[in-house]
Motif scaffolding. Structure first.
Motif, short mmCIF file in Angstrom:
data_model
loop_
_atom_site.label_atom_id
_atom_site.label_comp_id
_atom_site.label_asym_id
_atom_site.label_seq_id
_atom_site.Cartn_x
_atom_site.Cartn_y
_atom_site.Cartn_z
N HIS A 62 0.81 -1.23 0.00
CA HIS A 62 0.00 0.00 0.00
C HIS A 62 0.83 1.27 0.00
O HIS A 62 0.31 2.38 0.08
CB HIS A 62 -0.97 0.00 1.18
N GLY A 63 2.18 1.10 -0.09
CA GLY A 63 3.03 2.28 -0.18
C GLY A 63 3.22 2.98 1.16
O GLY A 63 2.68 2.57 2.19
N MET A 64 4.03 4.05 1.13
CA MET A 64 4.32 4.80 2.35
C MET A 64 3.67 6.18 2.29
O MET A 64 3.69 6.84 1.25
CB MET A 64 5.84 4.98 2.51
N ALA A 105 3.81 5.08 -3.78
CA ALA A 105 2.47 5.62 -4.06
C ALA A 105 1.52 5.21 -2.95
O ALA A 105 1.41 4.02 -2.61
CB ALA A 105 1.97 5.10 -5.40
N HIS A 106 0.86 6.20 -2.35
CA HIS A 106 -0.01 5.90 -1.21
C HIS A 106 -1.21 6.86 -1.22
O HIS A 106 -1.02 8.09 -1.22
CB HIS A 106 0.78 6.06 0.09
N ASP A 107 -2.37 6.28 -1.26
CA ASP A 107 -3.60 7.05 -1.10
C ASP A 107 -3.69 8.21 -2.08
O ASP A 107 -3.98 9.36 -1.71
CB ASP A 107 -3.68 7.57 0.35
N GLU A 136 0.35 13.78 -7.85
CA GLU A 136 -0.90 13.02 -7.74
C GLU A 136 -0.81 11.77 -8.60
O GLU A 136 -0.14 11.75 -9.64
CB GLU A 136 -2.09 13.87 -8.20
N THR A 137 -1.46 10.72 -8.12
CA THR A 137 -1.52 9.49 -8.90
C THR A 137 -2.87 8.83 -8.68
O THR A 137 -3.65 9.26 -7.81
CB THR A 137 -0.38 8.53 -8.49
N ARG A 138 -3.17 7.85 -9.46
CA ARG A 138 -4.46 7.18 -9.28
C ARG A 138 -4.52 6.52 -7.91
O ARG A 138 -3.51 5.96 -7.44
CB ARG A 138 -4.64 6.10 -10.36
N ASP A 140 -5.64 3.76 -6.99
CA ASP A 140 -5.33 2.33 -7.02
C ASP A 140 -3.89 2.07 -7.48
O ASP A 140 -3.48 0.92 -7.64
CB ASP A 140 -6.31 1.59 -7.94
N ASN A 141 -3.15 3.15 -7.70
CA ASN A 141 -1.75 2.99 -8.10
C ASN A 141 -0.90 3.00 -6.83
O ASN A 141 -0.54 4.05 -6.30
CB ASN A 141 -1.35 4.13 -9.04
N THR A 142 -0.58 1.81 -6.30
CA THR A 142 0.15 1.73 -5.04
C THR A 142 1.46 0.97 -5.25
O THR A 142 1.76 0.50 -6.34
CB THR A 142 -0.68 1.00 -3.97
N GLY A 143 2.19 0.87 -4.19
CA GLY A 143 3.46 0.11 -4.25
C GLY A 143 4.66 1.01 -3.99
O GLY A 143 4.56 2.24 -3.95
N THR A 144 5.80 0.36 -3.79
CA THR A 144 7.03 1.09 -3.48
C THR A 144 8.18 0.54 -4.31
O THR A 144 8.29 -0.68 -4.50
CB THR A 144 7.38 0.95 -1.97
#
Length: 521
Positions: A62-64, A105-107, A136-138, A140-144
């Motif tokens: 879910h990213g940081m 990418a988070h929230d 800004e990102t979508r 649902d675009n998560t991860g590290t």
């Protein structure tokens, strides 16, 4: 006036980063962080470059958040609680590099953080800085994605020395990829781990794929029908949670493990010497930390056991290599509970009566086979057509007894003590004679024994006569020596005159077989 003690921040970062010596610990730290971020897939890529190693860790967690990212770079500011990494030390190993780039990418927000030349700055007594930009990102675009460039591997590490097997075994012994948590929590999330090494590092395969779970070799309660039927026997001992009390309260230890023979154990990964990595392990976050084989009773070999005892209340050293709170009541009570539990395991009838007895019978059979083979080899080596030649002192004495059959003078062995300087007492026509015993006479001089300590030297033959003549020319122990092979005696002059008789057994046997005597000159 009250004052707060001050901390040298640069030195503290430097010390913590330096304390992590094994660069593979980057992988350990990254996998734990990815799991905590809810990842189901992690890809670790290691490239070998002229300036060091490039290590890239990508996960689909879910990213940081901004605060998580701050904790990532801070020291002692982790957002974890009692799990490994709650001190915020682990990610500081990343500082041993030329550049750290984090994209997470988070929230709905992507954070891009860059820290340049952290290792160089720390060594120049400067606290490195990092810069964060937001986009800004979508949602649902998560991860590290973390990229560590120019990692300073330190002395003793060469990325080229890595192999997929080495990385795999490290993962299963030292990281969450070897976790036993799934035995206690059926809902525990499975995380796929993929490692991609540079072709120049290991081109034996395209990648390594595993999960975050350590599994035991399959059970086999019955012996094999082969020569050593216990070696593949294996029994699992189901997960067990035990609460125990100590001075600070109540804690829980989660134990799971197996007993197995050599073939079963060989199916487990290896990190270090395979023969010493079994027994009972203490763990935190279900990651093995330190062996406590002393909880096994002395009459049980630790190598049969492989048990992992997880306790979240253990405190680890800064580099996570050891348990730190060994002086605490918790640690002592934990070991007492483990000893009680392992004693019950060792009393399991399957272990004592099936496995160990099967193993014992196989060992006895193997020993008997070995002795039979040895005897067969010795019998095969006997050739009645070949003359007997002794190979040791005992066989020289045996030959002496044989030579009595037709000899003019009977010489028998009255006493023999192999560990004495003068080992034999002979009886020659009823008179006792102290005697050295050798296969070759030259051995007496080569071993530097005195000539006045015995009446006789018993030997199979003389050995190299030229060697004996050298002792005659140069003397022996400060005196003159005359080796009279014609009359089978040694005359030694040093203050006094002493005569030692020589008995050559090969000549006694040759004489009764009507063969010529050994040439004496």
């Amino acid at each position: 006036m009250k004052q707060h003690p001050e901390v040298n921040e640069v030195q503290e970062f430097l010390e913590i980063a330096s304390d992590f010596e094994d660069p593979l610990e980057i992988i350990r730290e990254s996998l734990s962080n990815a799991y905590d971020a809810g990842a189901t897939e992690v890809l670790i890529t290691i490239r070998n470059t002229a300036s060091g190693s490039d290590i890239i860790i990508e996960d689909d967690g879910h990213g940081m958040s901004r605060d998580d990212l701050k904790s990532f770079f801070d020291l002692g500011n982790s957002r974890k609680t009692d799990s490994i990494g709650h001190k915020g030390h682990g990610t500081k190993i990343f500082y041993k590099s030329d550049r750290i780039v984090v994209d997470t990418a988070h929230d709905g927000t992507n954070y891009h953080a860059v820290m340049d030349r952290p290792w160089e700055k720390l060594n120049n007594k400067t606290l490195p800085e990092y810069e964060v930009t937001e986009m800004e990102t979508r949602p649902d675009n998560t991860g590290t994605r973390i990229q560590i460039s120019g990692f300073r591997s330190g002395e003793g590490f060469d990325p080229a020395s890595l192999t997929y097997d080495k990385v795999h075994h490290y993962l299963k012994w030292k990281t969450i990829a070897g976790s036993t948590a799934h035995y206690f929590d059926s809902d525990q999330r499975e995380m796929d781990v993929v490692v991609d090494l540079d072709q120049e590092i290991d081109d034996s395969r395209d990648e390594l794929a595993t999960t975050n779970q350590l599994t035991f070799p399959s059970e086999q309660l019955e012996p094999d029908t082969g020569e050593f039927p216990a070696t593949r026997m294996c029994k699992h001992y189901p997960p067990r949670e035990i609460e125990f009390e100590h001075d600070s309260g109540t804690s829980t230890v989660e134990i799971v493990g197996m007993i197995g023979g050599k073939e079963a154990r060989n199916e487990l990964p290896t990190y270090g010497r395979h023969s010493v990595q079994f027994g009972v392990w203490l763990a935190k976050d279900h990651i093995k930390v330190e062996q406590v084989n002393e909880v096994l009773t002395h009459d049980n070999e630790f190598i049969h056991f492989f048990f992992i005892a997880n306790c979240q209340d253990l405190e680890l050293s800064a580099n996570r290599g050891k348990v730190r709170n060994k002086a605490s009541s918790l640690y002592k009570e934990l070991k007492r509970e483990l000893k009680h539990y392992m004693t019950k395991i060792a009393e399991d009838p399957w272990f004592k009566e099936d496995y160990l007895e099967t193993r014992k019978r196989a060992q006895l059979r193997r020993r008997a086979q070995s002795q039979t083979t040895s005897l067969e080899d010795r019998l095969d080596a006997i050739n009645p057509a070949e003359p007997f030649t002794p190979t040791n002192r005992t066989e020289v004495l045996l030959a002496l007894e044989r030579s009595n059959t037709h000899a003019d003078t009977e010489i028998t062995v009255e006493e023999y003590k192999a560990d004495h300087e003068v080992p034999a007492i002979l009886l020659e026509d009823g008179d006792p004679r102290t005697s050295h015993v050798y296969v070759e006479l030259t051995t007496h001089f080569e071993n530097d024994y005195p000539l006045g300590s015995a009446d006789t030297i018993l030997c199979w033959d003389y050995g190299d006569i030229d060697v004996l003549r050298e002792y005659e020319r140069h003397g022996y122990h400060g005196g003159d020596v005359e080796i009279d092979l014609q009359d089978d005696r040694i005359v030694y002059h040093h203050k006094d005159r002493h005569t030692v008789d020589i008995i050559t057994v090969c000549d006694r046997i040759a004489a009764q077989e009507h063969q010529p005597l050994t040439s004496l000159d």
